[in-house]
Structure formats: C-alpha cells, structure tokens
Motif scaffolding. Structure first.
Motif, PDB file in Angstrom:
ATOM      1  N   ASP A  67      -5.329  33.104 -20.608  1.00  0.00           N
ATOM      2  CA  ASP A  67      -5.721  34.529 -21.173  1.00  0.00           C
ATOM      3  C   ASP A  67      -6.167  33.879 -22.711  1.00  0.00           C
ATOM      4  OD1 ASP A  67      -5.764  36.806 -22.954  1.00  0.00           O
ATOM      5  OD2 ASP A  67      -4.449  37.650 -21.438  1.00  0.00           O
ATOM      6  N   TYR A 108      -7.159  35.858 -25.098  1.00  0.00           N
ATOM      7  CA  TYR A 108      -6.525  36.537 -26.205  1.00  0.00           C
ATOM      8  C   TYR A 108      -5.021  36.119 -26.747  1.00  0.00           C
ATOM      9  CZ  TYR A 108     -10.340  39.852 -25.105  1.00  0.00           C
ATOM     10  OH  TYR A 108     -11.625  40.398 -24.966  1.00  0.00           O
ATOM     11  N   ARG A 143      -5.611  32.808 -28.633  1.00  0.00           N
ATOM     12  CA  ARG A 143      -5.981  32.692 -29.844  1.00  0.00           C
ATOM     13  C   ARG A 143      -4.673  33.323 -30.812  1.00  0.00           C
ATOM     14  NH1 ARG A 143      -7.879  30.375 -33.276  1.00  0.00           N
ATOM     15  NH2 ARG A 143      -9.643  29.810 -31.701  1.00  0.00           N
TER      16      ARG A 143
END
Length: 244
Positions: free
Chosen positions: A210, A212, A215
């Motif tokens: 994933d 996101y 990050r």
C-alpha cells in the motif's frame, strides 16, 4: 521523555554475543577502535535503544563517506549494510584494503545502478533481517548534498513491514564537518551518533504494498531522524536536488 544516555566509544566485548573465534569484524574494531577514538572522539547517545538480540533496522541520515565507517564501529552488534560494489572492486593495494575493511565491518556489495539494483538491495536487507541480524540503511538513498535532511525512500517501510523488525532511528552529527563534500581524508574532530527509541509498525502488517502506508511509515521514521539530528527537512529526494 528523558534524553538518551550518553556512552563513550569502547571496544569491550558485548556479553550478549556468543563466545567464538575472533572475527574480522572484532579484529577491525580492536585495531581501529583506539584510532577512531583519538581521531573522531565519538560520543554515542542512546545505544541502549538497540535491541541486544533479534532483527533490527538502523535507519539514519547520511552526511558523508565516513558515516559508513563510524556506524559499524560504535555499535556492539555487527551492522550489515548495502554498499556500492565499486568499494570492493578497486585495483591495487588501496582497492584491496578498502574491500577488506568494508566487507569486514559488514558491507554487502550490490550493483544499485543496475536495472534490478533496488530489488536486489531490498531482498538483501530482507535476508539479513530474517536471519535475526542488524541491517543499517540510509533512507535518503544517497548523501545529503548540503547538510539538510531529504525525503526518505520507501524501501525502509517495506523492510519493516515485510519482516516485522523494529526500526531504531539514528543521527550522525558532525561527520560532514570532518569530511566536507565526502571526499579526501577526514580531519580530526568530534562526532556524535545519537540513537532514538525503537519504532514498530505492526499495526500495518500485511500492507507492504500500500503506497500510502509505505509513505506514512517512511515519513514517521524520517521525522524521528530529523528530531535526533536537528537538521532542516526538505520534502524532495536528495538525488533530485543533486541533479538540479
């Protein structure tokens, strides 16, 4: 939260490690430890934050070439890390000495410029951690071009999520003053290596694809590195800054 404890640089044996024959790593520490102490007068803070056993990722800033010499020599446990294969392929006496030193302190040479360099580095780190060892990484991916802290690459997040290994953030402070530009022989002076408390991201288990989440995890690590180092943060990749 109380500040991390400060310890002096030492080469005494770690009671957490099993007894055995003198390894090349132990030999290098024994020989170069006193020289490093005289030349860099290293101050180590928060060393107790590094777990004594089991896999752990050490993630920190990267200011200059000697960072990769200082970090392995101030840790009781051996730190394995990725390095450019050119460090072990040099010719002549200098090349052989560099190869002996870097492979001895734990550098694993990888051709990071090749088409599969990033994947090779990631898989190497995963193997090291799955063996219960310590893996060192500079999330910026390259040395800072100006002393500021740059955006981290998400490989650090993938490693911790794939293996479950905790991340201990660290900061190199002062190495760029001793070796400006990362070239030439370093000058004598004071270096500080500061380790933060372990970070664990088990709440994101199974989410290593994933982007996101990757990050968010990476930014969490870099926030801690920034706090430890006191550097100004730049929200762009260091490689882009160098190319500008």
């Amino acid at each position: 939260m109380s500040p991390p404890a400060e310890t002096s640089f030492h080469t005494s044996p770690d009671r957490r490690r099993p007894e055995g024959t003198l390894s090349r790593f132990a030999l290098i520490k024994a020989v170069l430890g006193p020289i490093m102490r005289l030349m860099f007068r290293p101050r180590v803070e928060g060393a107790e934050n590094i777990p004594g056993t089991g896999p752990v990722i050490l993630a920190g800033n990267h200011l200059t070439f000697i960072d990769s010499m200082v970090l392995p020599l101030v840790c009781d446990r051996q730190v394995l890390f990725i390095g450019k294969d050119e460090y072990v392929t040099g010719k002549g006496l200098k090349g052989r000495m560099m190869a002996w030193f870097f492979t001895g302190v734990g550098m694993i040479p990888v051709d990071r410029d090749g088409a599969n360099g990033g994947v090779a580095a990631l898989m190497t780190g995963r193997r090291v951690l799955e063996e219960g060892k310590v893996f060192g990484i500079y999330p910026e991916g390259t040395r800072s071009p100006d002393g500021r802290l740059y955006r981290g690459r998400t490989g650090i997040a993938r490693l911790t999520l794939m293996t479950g290994a905790p991340v201990v953030p660290f900061a190199m402070i002062g190495t760029d003053k001793l070796q400006p530009g990362g070239a030439g022989l370093p000058r004598p002076g004071r270096v500080t290596v500061r380790f933060g408390e372990p970070l664990e991201f088990s709440r994101y288990e199974g989410m290593d694809r994933d982007r996101y989440v990757l990050r968010a995890v990476t930014d969490s690590v870099m926030t801690e590195v920034m706090r430890l180092s006191g550097q100004e943060y730049v929200d762009m990749y260091a490689t882009k800054a160098k190319a500008a």
